[in-house]
Design an enzyme around this catalytic site. Structure first.
Site, PDB file in Angstrom:
ATOM      1  N   LYS A 259     -23.118   7.843  31.775  1.00 60.89           N
ATOM      2  CA  LYS A 259     -23.765   7.971  30.258  1.00 60.89           C
ATOM      3  C   LYS A 259     -24.733   8.029  30.204  1.00 60.89           C
ATOM      4  CE  LYS A 259     -22.480   7.270  25.723  1.00 60.89           C
ATOM      5  NZ  LYS A 259     -22.600   8.634  24.865  1.00 60.89           N
TER       6      LYS A 259
ATOM      7  N   CYS B  73     -28.254  16.758  22.818  1.00 65.01           N
ATOM      8  CA  CYS B  73     -27.520  16.080  22.544  1.00 65.01           C
ATOM      9  C   CYS B  73     -27.436  16.023  21.259  1.00 65.01           C
ATOM     10  CB  CYS B  73     -27.371  14.364  22.512  1.00 65.01           C
ATOM     11  SG  CYS B  73     -25.915  12.912  21.356  1.00 65.01           S
TER      12      CYS B  73
END
Lengths: 268, 319
Positions: free
Chosen positions: B58, B143
């Site tokens: 992550k 992102c």
């Protein structure tokens, strides 16, 4: 492994939009708690793509039941699955109810198909029989067609209170009206005081708005409360961080930290 | 005569599945994508993770991030729309809580990092470079769910100058294999990939999710708490495939391809278009052991086609 192929024993309609699906229990050794859920891949197609979570409705030595309402394409596809079909499942997942047996009175509040996990809980709280008056269930729904499982709860010895939005069955209005009335009724007749800590407990499951008003009532009368929450999820095991719910100690995950939370933890 | 496939768990495989990405040597090309397997802890209950090529963590940021308001995920037709917002415990949590566990895994770890400004990227790269099991760094420049101060554009990966600056600076910071992760939402992804290559990266990862949204017609509000999010899953596969195809022909460093890989056929398409390795993301949510099925499917495909070395497949699709 927590992932397995489950054979459908039955998939029956119990109300115009409600079904109960029963499947063969995976491993007898594994403990299944009321409030935990199974994460079901409904079809092999990419629509719906994700699994859908269903809380445990009834647990027996041989089978598991889930209760669902046909809401979207996933649940509609599930309603078409037949006896003998195989479903890919993960579970039991999440943290269930912390069922405390010492409470003299237990109040269950279910909104529509929110009664699903409450039945498994009711069975666990008092087995084999519930002493009269100890267990009450408050079921709220839009119309009488959305009231399910009331007879089952009655057979367990529970007192059943029903409210519908349109008044087609039971009280016309909110289920929390009935809850408040019951709480006030159980207070000491002379002093009007509550019965003290540990006397009553509330367990609830249903739409967020309903839970919010149950929490308001519970907080006013100082009654401990556990809620089974629902949130969109992707992985179901705590990796994607998708099913976040705001709590007093930051975001927590419905799939891993819940779905059952102590109501006072939740930031409404 | 039918050749017997070796039993599971044996080290000998019928074909050569090893791939090399910069200094990173992978036993096979199947990697768990960032944000879809956490740090490997939970998914390990469903999957023999050590049979995979690698795991990308992550994304780690310098400071703890709470993430975006819910709902954070919602199903899209053939896909998944998410706006998690890089929720993570920050670099300290990574170093103290996650590294001990990751060290126990016998597969290479690719640390995904992201920052607001260049300084944060440097600090993060320095920290994760000190960890033995971290064999490569994936620099998340793409992102769609966070706002960066480092560029005037919505994504760092849309700003050629920012990509060059971050990659070239990190090149001086770390010896580890450096892999910027690019966004498909650009005018020409080849230009960005070339800029990253020129700045000294070892490979590029593509694609991140596509910026997207959905609206609830009953409440008349966006379905995501953060309004917009990133789209992934099988619906983006043909789009992602084209990005890999384009970039593979434009640069010399390896491409790690991803975007809606659900099964072995999808993965092979990506390899044929020029991916030296593939990342499995959304499929992990549908089936936590999907990545292993993909690996086995690739082996079967190679056996059927009589291909001995997976590198013979990389970019084998010809126009």
């Amino acid at each position: 492994m927590k992932q397995f192929k489950a054979k459908i024993i039955s998939n029956r309609k119990i109300a115009p939009e409600h079904y109960i699906l029963s499947f063969k229990r995976p491993e007898k050794e594994r403990r299944i708690e009321p409030g935990q859920f199974f994460y079901v891949k409904i079809s092999d197609s990419y629509r719906p793509l994700l699994r859908k979570p269903f809380s445990v409705h009834k647990i027996s030595g041989y089978s598991i039941e889930i209760l669902y309402k046909t809401i979207g394409e996933g649940t509609r596809a599930l309603s078409k699955r037949k006896k003998g079909d195989i479903l890919d499942m993960m579970g039991p997942l999440g943290k269930g109810f912390d069922a405390v047996r010492r409470h003299k009175k237990v109040m269950l509040v279910g909104g529509g198909h929110g009664v699903a996990p409450l039945y498994a809980l009711a069975k666990q709280l008092e087995y084999p029989a519930v002493p009269a008056g100890r267990l009450s269930i408050f079921i709220g729904a839009r119309t009488k067609d959305h009231i399910v499982c009331d007879k089952k709860f009655r057979r367990l010895g529970a007192r059943v209170y029903i409210a519908t939005d349109d008044g087609t069955r039971g009280h016309k209005g909110f289920v929390t009206d009935l809850l408040t009335r019951k709480i006030l009724g159980s207070r000491d007749k002379d002093t009007g005081e509550g019965r003290g800590k540990g006397h009553t407990a509330i367990y609830a499951c249903g739409p967020k708005e309903m839970l919010k008003s149950v929490w308001k009532v519970a907080r006013r009368y100082g009654i401990p409360c556990q809620f089974s929450l629902e949130e969109y999820m992707a992985c179901g095991i705590g990796t994607c961080l998708g099913c976040a719910v705001k709590t007093q100690s930051g975001y927590k995950l419905v799939c891993k930290d819940g779905p059952v939370f102590d109501a006072k933890e939740i930031v409404w | 005569m039918v050749k017997k496939r070796p039993r599971r768990g044996t080290t000998r495989v019928p074909q050569k599945l090893k791939v090399k990405i910069g200094k990173l040597e992978l036993e096979n090309p199947v990697i768990l994508a960032s944000g879809t397997a956490g740090f490997g802890r939970e998914i390990r209950e469903f999957l023999d993770i050590e049979r995979l090529g690698a795991i990308v963590t992550k994304t780690i940021t310098l400071h703890k991030k709470e993430g975006n308001p819910p709902p954070r995920v919602v199903e899209a037709p053939w896909g998944l729309l998410n706006s998690i917002g890089l929720a993570n415990g920050g670099i300290k949590d990574f170093m103290f809580e996650q590294v001990p566990f990751l060290e126990s895994l016998r597969i290479p770890v690719i640390a995904s990092i992201s920052g607001d400004i260049l300084d944060e990227f440097i600090k993060l790269a320095e920290e994760v470079s000190r960890v033995g099991c971290v064999r490569a760094i994936e620099v998340n420049l793409s992102c769609p769910n966070v706002i960066h101060k480092g560029t005037r554009l919505p994504l760092l990966a849309q700003d050629r100058t920012a990509v060059e600056k971050i990659v070239s600076t990190l090149r001086k910071t770390t010896e580890k294999t450096l892999i910027p992760k690019l966004s498909p939402n650009v005018t020409d992804i080849k230009e960005i990939a070339k800029a990253a290559e020129g700045a000294g990266c070892d490979a590029v990862s593509l694609v991140n999710t596509y910026p997207a949204m959905l609206v609830d017609i009953h409440t008349m509000r966006p379905r995501l708490g953060n309004v917009c999010g990133g789209l992934s899953g099988p619906c983006i596969k043909p789009l992602a495939l084209k990005c890999v195809w384009d970039v593979h022909s434009a640069i010399d460093v390896p491409v790690i391809g991803m975007g809606g890989i659900m099964d072995a056929d999808d993965a092979i398409e990506f390899i044929l278009c020029g991916s030296s390795a593939v990342q499995v993301g959304t499929a992990n949510f549908v089936n936590p052991s999907a990545s292993l099925g993909i690996l086995e499917g690739i082996e079967q495909y190679m056996a059927k086609k009589g291909i001995a070395d997976i590198m013979d497949l990389v970019g084998a699709a010809k126009a």
